[in-house]
Design a protein around this motif. Structure first.
Motif, PDB file in Angstrom:
ATOM      1  N   GLU A  94       0.846  -1.180   0.000  1.00 11.87           N
ATOM      2  CA  GLU A  94       0.000   0.000   0.000  1.00 11.87           C
ATOM      3  C   GLU A  94       0.890   1.242   0.000  1.00 11.87           C
ATOM      4  O   GLU A  94       2.082   1.155   0.278  1.00 11.87           O
ATOM      5  CB  GLU A  94      -0.924   0.035   1.229  1.00 11.87           C
ATOM      6  CG  GLU A  94      -1.921  -1.102   1.294  1.00 11.87           C
ATOM      7  CD  GLU A  94      -3.050  -1.027   0.273  1.00 11.87           C
ATOM      8  OE1 GLU A  94      -3.155  -0.027  -0.480  1.00 11.87           O
ATOM      9  OE2 GLU A  94      -3.851  -1.973   0.211  1.00 11.87           O
ATOM     10  N   ARG A 107      -0.660   5.569   6.440  1.00 14.39           N
ATOM     11  CA  ARG A 107      -1.131   4.781   5.305  1.00 14.39           C
ATOM     12  C   ARG A 107      -2.093   5.633   4.492  1.00 14.39           C
ATOM     13  O   ARG A 107      -3.008   6.244   5.035  1.00 14.39           O
ATOM     14  CB  ARG A 107      -1.816   3.517   5.805  1.00 14.39           C
ATOM     15  CG  ARG A 107      -2.261   2.588   4.700  1.00 14.39           C
ATOM     16  CD  ARG A 107      -2.806   1.312   5.284  1.00 14.39           C
ATOM     17  NE  ARG A 107      -3.429   0.493   4.260  1.00 14.39           N
ATOM     18  CZ  ARG A 107      -4.017  -0.665   4.522  1.00 14.39           C
ATOM     19  NH1 ARG A 107      -4.069  -1.133   5.748  1.00 14.39           N
ATOM     20  NH2 ARG A 107      -4.550  -1.358   3.537  1.00 14.39           N
ATOM     21  N   THR A 109      -3.406   4.485   1.035  1.00 18.69           N
ATOM     22  CA  THR A 109      -4.346   3.686   0.243  1.00 18.69           C
ATOM     23  C   THR A 109      -4.849   2.459   0.998  1.00 18.69           C
ATOM     24  O   THR A 109      -4.179   1.927   1.876  1.00 18.69           O
ATOM     25  CB  THR A 109      -3.707   3.210  -1.085  1.00 18.69           C
ATOM     26  OG1 THR A 109      -2.559   2.419  -0.787  1.00 18.69           O
ATOM     27  CG2 THR A 109      -3.319   4.389  -1.955  1.00 18.69           C
ATOM     28  N   TYR A 110      -6.041   2.039   0.614  1.00 14.71           N
ATOM     29  CA  TYR A 110      -6.662   0.814   1.097  1.00 14.71           C
ATOM     30  C   TYR A 110      -7.182   0.086  -0.128  1.00 14.71           C
ATOM     31  O   TYR A 110      -8.275   0.370  -0.608  1.00 14.71           O
ATOM     32  CB  TYR A 110      -7.800   1.134   2.078  1.00 14.71           C
ATOM     33  CG  TYR A 110      -7.282   1.702   3.364  1.00 14.71           C
ATOM     34  CD1 TYR A 110      -7.077   0.888   4.470  1.00 14.71           C
ATOM     35  CD2 TYR A 110      -6.944   3.045   3.455  1.00 14.71           C
ATOM     36  CE1 TYR A 110      -6.567   1.410   5.649  1.00 14.71           C
ATOM     37  CE2 TYR A 110      -6.434   3.580   4.631  1.00 14.71           C
ATOM     38  CZ  TYR A 110      -6.247   2.750   5.719  1.00 14.71           C
ATOM     39  OH  TYR A 110      -5.738   3.268   6.873  1.00 14.71           O
ATOM     40  N   THR A 111      -6.393  -0.830  -0.674  1.00 18.70           N
ATOM     41  CA  THR A 111      -6.694  -1.482  -1.944  1.00 18.70           C
ATOM     42  C   THR A 111      -7.362  -2.828  -1.686  1.00 18.70           C
ATOM     43  O   THR A 111      -6.738  -3.742  -1.161  1.00 18.70           O
ATOM     44  CB  THR A 111      -5.394  -1.676  -2.759  1.00 18.70           C
ATOM     45  OG1 THR A 111      -4.666  -0.452  -2.763  1.00 18.70           O
ATOM     46  CG2 THR A 111      -5.699  -2.104  -4.179  1.00 18.70           C
ATOM     47  N   SER A 131      -2.135   0.651  -9.144  1.00 21.60           N
ATOM     48  CA  SER A 131      -2.721  -0.419  -8.357  1.00 21.60           C
ATOM     49  C   SER A 131      -3.000  -1.604  -9.269  1.00 21.60           C
ATOM     50  O   SER A 131      -3.190  -1.446 -10.474  1.00 21.60           O
ATOM     51  CB  SER A 131      -4.008   0.051  -7.660  1.00 21.60           C
ATOM     52  OG  SER A 131      -4.944   0.511  -8.598  1.00 21.60           O
TER      53      SER A 131
END
Length: 171
Positions: A94, A107, A109-111, A131
């Motif tokens: 991330e 943090r 991004t949360y992919t 991503s």
């Protein structure tokens, strides 16, 4: 041009002095310098991939990360922040940012069903990144103030990448 070659030669020497081989030295070209400081990734004493800064003026080496695996560091436009990728706390790669001294790691991004990598600064408040979600590749941009993520290009359908806004960000 000659001064630049001499500077790069000295930096490669300093990196080799700290135990990196020439194949690793070629990886730091993308992370390069800000005011004589180089941010780069290398294995630490525990064989974990971490982010370090080497001060080209003093030769001082500082380890910035110590949790998980970390890489792909990029200076912000004014050198106050570093964007990087990290795999920690049970998640895949991330995007994170931190202050240039390694503090305040956040943090970004949360992919879902994938991972995010290769951050690069667009401006003080915007980051581009890639991503991979279920095999589909996406180029994205995140506004760090609002948390809004826009997909710029994609090989698939709708991406599932989220971000959180960061208040008071100045890069």
């Amino acid at each position: 041009i000659m001064r630049r070659k001499i500077f790069i030669t000295i930096i490669v020497f300093l990196i080799n002095l700290y135990g990196m081989n020439n194949s690793c030295a070629s990886k730091i070209d993308t992370a390069i310098t800000f005011e004589g400081k180089i941010v780069f990734e290398k294995l630490d004493n525990n064989k974990a991939q971490q982010i370090f800064i080497l001060d080209g003026k003093t030769g001082k080496l500082v380890k910035l990360t110590s949790v998980g695996k970390n890489g792909q560091p990029k200076w912000s436009l004014y050198g106050s922040k570093i964007a990087f990728t990290s795999a920690r706390s049970g998640h895949s790669w991330e995007i994170y940012i931190m202050d240039s001294e390694g503090s305040d790691q956040k943090r970004i991004t949360y992919t879902m069903d994938g991972f995010s990598t290769q951050p690069r600064w667009e401006s003080a408040n915007k980051l581009y990144f890639f991503s991979n979600i279920k095999g589909d590749l996406h180029e994205n941009m995140v506004n760090l103030k609002t948390g809004e993520v826009k997909t710029i290009a994609s090989t698939g359908k709708i991406p599932v990448v989220k971000a959180i806004p960061i208040k008071g960000i100045t890069a």
